[in-house]
Design an enzyme around this catalytic site. Sequence first.
Site, mmCIF file in Angstrom:
data_model
loop_
_atom_site.group_PDB
_atom_site.id
_atom_site.type_symbol
_atom_site.label_atom_id
_atom_site.label_comp_id
_atom_site.label_asym_id
_atom_site.label_seq_id
_atom_site.Cartn_x
_atom_site.Cartn_y
_atom_site.Cartn_z
ATOM 1 N N GLY A 190 0.792 -1.243 0.163
ATOM 2 C CA GLY A 190 0.168 -0.105 -0.078
ATOM 3 C C GLY A 190 0.849 1.187 0.049
ATOM 4 O O GLY A 190 1.903 1.227 -0.426
ATOM 5 N N ASP A 191 0.159 2.357 0.518
ATOM 6 C CA ASP A 191 0.803 3.558 0.196
ATOM 7 C C ASP A 191 2.266 3.595 1.180
ATOM 8 O O ASP A 191 3.299 4.117 0.645
ATOM 9 C CB ASP A 191 0.075 4.813 0.528
ATOM 10 C CG ASP A 191 -0.818 4.962 1.721
ATOM 11 O OD1 ASP A 191 -0.659 3.626 2.306
ATOM 12 O OD2 ASP A 191 -1.058 6.024 2.003
ATOM 13 N N THR A 219 -4.149 -2.141 -1.619
ATOM 14 C CA THR A 219 -4.826 -2.045 -0.606
ATOM 15 C C THR A 219 -6.365 -2.243 -0.904
ATOM 16 O O THR A 219 -7.110 -1.702 -1.993
ATOM 17 C CB THR A 219 -4.937 -0.484 -0.108
ATOM 18 O OG1 THR A 219 -6.091 -0.243 0.891
ATOM 19 C CG2 THR A 219 -4.667 0.314 -1.223
ATOM 20 N N ASP A 221 -8.633 -0.838 0.808
ATOM 21 C CA ASP A 221 -9.242 0.412 0.832
ATOM 22 C C ASP A 221 -9.351 1.316 -0.291
ATOM 23 O O ASP A 221 -10.199 2.256 -0.535
ATOM 24 C CB ASP A 221 -8.444 1.316 1.926
ATOM 25 C CG ASP A 221 -8.583 0.630 3.361
ATOM 26 O OD1 ASP A 221 -9.486 -0.424 3.425
ATOM 27 O OD2 ASP A 221 -7.959 1.184 4.303
ATOM 28 N N ILE A 379 -13.437 -9.807 4.627
ATOM 29 C CA ILE A 379 -13.465 -9.359 3.410
ATOM 30 C C ILE A 379 -12.072 -9.171 2.588
ATOM 31 O O ILE A 379 -12.212 -8.912 1.484
ATOM 32 C CB ILE A 379 -14.172 -7.816 3.387
ATOM 33 C CG1 ILE A 379 -13.416 -6.795 4.127
ATOM 34 C CG2 ILE A 379 -15.476 -7.886 3.866
ATOM 35 C CD1 ILE A 379 -13.757 -5.431 3.809
HETATM 36 O O1 F6P Z 1 -4.958 -0.634 5.181
HETATM 37 C C1 F6P Z 1 -6.201 -1.598 4.650
HETATM 38 C C2 F6P Z 1 -6.918 -2.135 6.101
HETATM 39 O O2 F6P Z 1 -7.499 -3.157 5.283
HETATM 40 C C3 F6P Z 1 -7.650 -0.955 6.907
HETATM 41 O O3 F6P Z 1 -8.975 -0.758 6.223
HETATM 42 C C4 F6P Z 1 -7.825 -1.756 8.068
HETATM 43 O O4 F6P Z 1 -7.963 -0.566 9.103
HETATM 44 C C5 F6P Z 1 -6.390 -2.039 8.322
HETATM 45 O O5 F6P Z 1 -5.991 -2.559 7.152
HETATM 46 C C6 F6P Z 1 -6.521 -3.380 9.414
HETATM 47 O O6 F6P Z 1 -5.213 -4.080 8.992
HETATM 48 P P1 F6P Z 1 -4.403 -4.516 10.366
HETATM 49 O O7 F6P Z 1 -5.211 -5.162 11.414
HETATM 50 O O8 F6P Z 1 -3.846 -5.789 9.648
HETATM 51 O O9 F6P Z 1 -3.250 -3.557 10.511
#
Ligand code: F6P
Length: 473
Positions: A190-191, A219, A221, A379
């Site tokens: 991701g970013d 991502t 998101d 998801i």
């Molecule tokens: O960054 C993507 C994402 O799916 C967010 O929507 C979510 O808050 C986060 O990852 C949670 O991921 P982890 O619990 O693995 O840090």
Amino acid sequence: MASSVSNSDRKIVNGPAGYVLEDVPHFSDYFPDHPTYPNPLQDNAAYSVVKQYFVDEDDTVPQKIVVHPDSPRGTHFRRAGPRQRVYFESDDVLACIVTCGGLCPGLNTVIREIVCGLSYMYGVKRILGIDGGYRGFYARNVIHLDLKTVNDIHRSGGTILGTSRGGHDTTKIVDSIQDRGINQVYIIGGDGSQKGAAVIFDEIRRRGLKVAVAGIPKTIDNDIPIIDRSFGFDTAVEEAQRAINAAHVEATSFENCIGLVKLMGRYSGFIAMYATLASRDVDCCLIPESPFFLEGPGGLFEFIEKRLKENGHMVIVIAEGAGQDLLSESAEQSTTLKDASGNKLLQDIGLWISQRIKDHFTKKKMTLNLKYIDPTYMIRAVPGNASDNVCCTLLAQSAVHGVMAGYNGFTVGLVNGRHTYIPFYRITEKQNKVVITDRMWARLLSSTNQPSFMRHDKSDSNQLAGEAGTMKW
Ligand code: F6P
């Protein structure tokens, strides 16, 4: 992990009528005498029948496709695809692949297709998987990848390489790349991970190494700017439908019942917005970009009462990052904690708002059933669906073509339906967010028929001052 790209480091080409190419680095920029070789695809039976399979060096893709007759031609990105000449001999390549950050449907497909693309198209035999994210470069063993190892992996969720947040130590990573003799680095993340890729690229260039670094943005998101969408998003939206369907079934089976679904989306509400638009059963969608309030005229409680009175049931979808301002106003201690990627750890808006809704109806002595569903990781911990698998395959192939052709320090991405090479700094400079003044949010409001929950005071103009950057579907 600071990467600062000065304007002089940016490769900007200006052309007629306001044409701007935001180009990516290329080996020829800093290794002028680097040898080139004919692309092995020229002798590949699969491509011999295809006319114009190779991309013209001058092909670029416009960032904005909605234009007026007198608009400048605007920003363009270099079109992805195979070139006639390549900068690596197949036997000299030692490639590595790393997956970083949270899970995303399709990760294994991207890994598989990088391996297949390098092997089938370019005859590359030496490919390593870095175990467990960035820290795997210096703290773990590598995994040898070949066509056999990756054959079935696209059927599973997760990543066969393992992943982690944080662990970015530029010096140790580049030392490891140099010590192992790796000359192609594929970073899926991701970013935050793309920022990491940019810093690795800077260090590689500073050391004068002939090593290519390519990013594949990831991502669920979907908050990476410039690109049409990131792989895994489509699957996540589809999986979210199961939770919304369950919420609808529960809500329609009990008296005065709300089905409340919390979906991922820390800073942006794309998953919640698209899951709502896809479902048709959602009465109200709440996202981080659209502030709302609970009490009084125009507030959420008033709308819930109205919908329950009309229908006897309703479904609310809330993104995890929505309403955090309300929550920290009322929470005993607002959290400033961050995860290893530097993301703020959020408080649970789903549980909090469920309780607030229940309290409101108790106070009003009205019957209410509330069923709260939080599918969280369900998801994203699944394999990619058909559309994401196509997307993953093409992204992987585009990355491989770009690296073999000598492009470097780029992220591969779909821009207006075309694959492009985008400089790292454009991908990491900001996060994409739902712009509530754009047509897509209006379409959602028309579909759910929910109010905008705007307070009619001065702050409205601030709420409306969003930046352009929604998806272009
Ligand atoms: O960054 C993507 C994402 O799916 C967010 O929507 C979510 O808050 C986060 O990852 C949670 O991921 P982890 O619990 O693995 O840090």
